[in-house]
Motif scaffolding. Structure first.
Motif, short mmCIF file in Angstrom:
data_model
loop_
_atom_site.label_atom_id
_atom_site.label_comp_id
_atom_site.label_asym_id
_atom_site.label_seq_id
_atom_site.Cartn_x
_atom_site.Cartn_y
_atom_site.Cartn_z
N GLU A 46 0.82 -1.21 0.00
CA GLU A 46 0.00 0.00 0.00
C GLU A 46 0.86 1.27 0.00
OE1 GLU A 46 -2.75 -0.53 3.22
OE2 GLU A 46 -4.01 -1.86 2.02
N ALA A 47 2.01 1.22 0.68
CA ALA A 47 2.90 2.38 0.67
C ALA A 47 3.40 2.68 -0.74
CB ALA A 47 4.09 2.14 1.61
N GLY A 48 3.43 1.66 -1.58
CA GLY A 48 3.83 1.84 -2.98
C GLY A 48 2.68 2.32 -3.87
N GLY A 49 1.53 2.62 -3.26
CA GLY A 49 0.41 3.15 -4.01
C GLY A 49 -0.52 2.11 -4.61
N VAL A 50 -0.37 0.86 -4.18
CA VAL A 50 -1.20 -0.22 -4.71
C VAL A 50 -2.14 -0.73 -3.63
CG1 VAL A 50 -1.15 -2.57 -5.66
CG2 VAL A 50 0.61 -0.93 -6.30
N ARG A 112 -4.34 4.48 -5.65
CA ARG A 112 -4.99 5.27 -4.58
C ARG A 112 -6.23 6.01 -5.07
NH1 ARG A 112 -1.92 5.17 -0.08
NH2 ARG A 112 0.31 4.85 -0.35
N ASP A 113 -6.28 6.24 -6.36
CA ASP A 113 -7.44 6.92 -6.95
C ASP A 113 -8.62 5.98 -7.17
OD1 ASP A 113 -6.47 5.39 -9.04
OD2 ASP A 113 -6.13 7.09 -10.39
N GLY A 114 -8.42 4.68 -6.88
CA GLY A 114 -9.49 3.70 -7.05
C GLY A 114 -9.61 3.14 -8.45
N LYS A 115 -8.75 3.57 -9.35
CA LYS A 115 -8.80 3.08 -10.73
C LYS A 115 -7.97 1.81 -10.86
CE LYS A 115 -9.66 7.54 -12.80
NZ LYS A 115 -9.21 8.57 -13.72
N VAL A 116 -8.52 0.88 -11.64
CA VAL A 116 -7.84 -0.39 -11.87
C VAL A 116 -6.51 -0.12 -12.55
CG1 VAL A 116 -7.96 -2.60 -13.10
CG2 VAL A 116 -10.02 -1.65 -12.04
N ARG A 117 -5.50 -0.86 -12.08
CA ARG A 117 -4.17 -0.75 -12.68
C ARG A 117 -3.53 -2.13 -12.72
NH1 ARG A 117 0.18 1.73 -8.58
NH2 ARG A 117 1.47 0.58 -10.00
N ARG A 118 -2.50 -2.26 -13.46
CA ARG A 118 -1.78 -3.53 -13.54
C ARG A 118 -1.05 -3.78 -12.21
NH1 ARG A 118 -1.42 -6.08 -17.67
NH2 ARG A 118 -0.87 -5.88 -19.81
N VAL A 119 -0.90 -5.05 -11.89
CA VAL A 119 -0.08 -5.42 -10.73
C VAL A 119 1.35 -4.98 -11.06
CG1 VAL A 119 0.77 -7.33 -9.34
CG2 VAL A 119 -1.57 -7.41 -10.23
N PRO A 120 2.00 -4.21 -10.19
CA PRO A 120 3.38 -3.77 -10.45
C PRO A 120 4.29 -4.96 -10.73
CG PRO A 120 2.49 -2.63 -8.55
CD PRO A 120 1.51 -3.71 -8.90
N ALA A 121 5.27 -4.76 -11.59
CA ALA A 121 6.14 -5.84 -12.06
C ALA A 121 6.81 -6.60 -10.92
CB ALA A 121 7.20 -5.28 -13.00
N ASP A 122 7.29 -5.90 -9.89
CA ASP A 122 7.97 -6.60 -8.80
C ASP A 122 6.99 -7.46 -7.99
OD1 ASP A 122 6.78 -4.20 -7.82
OD2 ASP A 122 8.08 -4.22 -6.07
N LEU A 123 5.79 -6.96 -7.76
CA LEU A 123 4.78 -7.73 -7.04
C LEU A 123 4.28 -8.88 -7.90
CD1 LEU A 123 3.01 -8.17 -4.56
CD2 LEU A 123 1.41 -6.48 -5.50
N LEU A 124 4.12 -8.64 -9.19
CA LEU A 124 3.69 -9.69 -10.11
C LEU A 124 4.71 -10.83 -10.12
CD1 LEU A 124 1.60 -10.55 -12.26
CD2 LEU A 124 3.05 -9.41 -13.96
#
Length: 139
Positions: A46-50, A112-124
């Motif tokens: 979450e600190a990374g904005g996800v 954080r804006d509630g819009k769908v985004r891709r899973v970040p590469a490192d987390l993926l």
């Protein structure tokens, strides 16, 4: 196994059986511990904005959990999709390993804006490396 929990008195009804809603809390604990054990806490994600809100749940109750039972929480994930992650859970009673609850949660990856985004590469990469689909158990 991810972790253990004990059924609290506050989790039970007048018959000493765990309330059905408690399973979702057990799923959340298993999910958070699953991530933590793989080196990534929810707070760090979450600190990374996800954010990974739950958008769908399924719970199957097979046997009751009762006050003071010691439970094992198990969690696995399917291979992640570009913007979604699917967790599978089992709740087993110790020491007999009786399967009490199974279920799934589906999560969207959003900013954080509630819009769908891709899973970040490192987390993926982390999720993909540890993904193991769970086949439905035979109760």
């Amino acid at each position: 196994m991810i972790c253990t929990v004990r059924v609290l008195y506050a989790d039970t009804d007048q018959m000493g059986v765990a309330n059905h809603a408690v399973a979702l809390r057990w799923f959340e604990q298993a999910r958070a511990e699953w991530l933590r054990q793989r080196g990534r806490a929810y707070t760090e994600i979450e600190a990374g904005g996800v954010m990974m809100p739950v958008y769908e749940t399924h719970v199957r109750y097979l046997r009751p959990a009762r006050y003071d039972d010691l439970l094992e929480l198990h969690a696995r994930i399917d291979p992640p999709r570009p913007a979604r992650v699917f967790f599978h859970y089992e709740v087993r009673r110790q020491p007999d390993q009786a399967l009490l609850v199974t279920g799934t949660t589906r999560h969207a990856c959003v900013g954080r804006d509630g819009k769908v985004r891709r899973v970040p590469a490192d987390l993926l990469a982390l999720l993909t490396a540890h993904a193991t689909p769970l086949h439905e158990p035979n109760p």
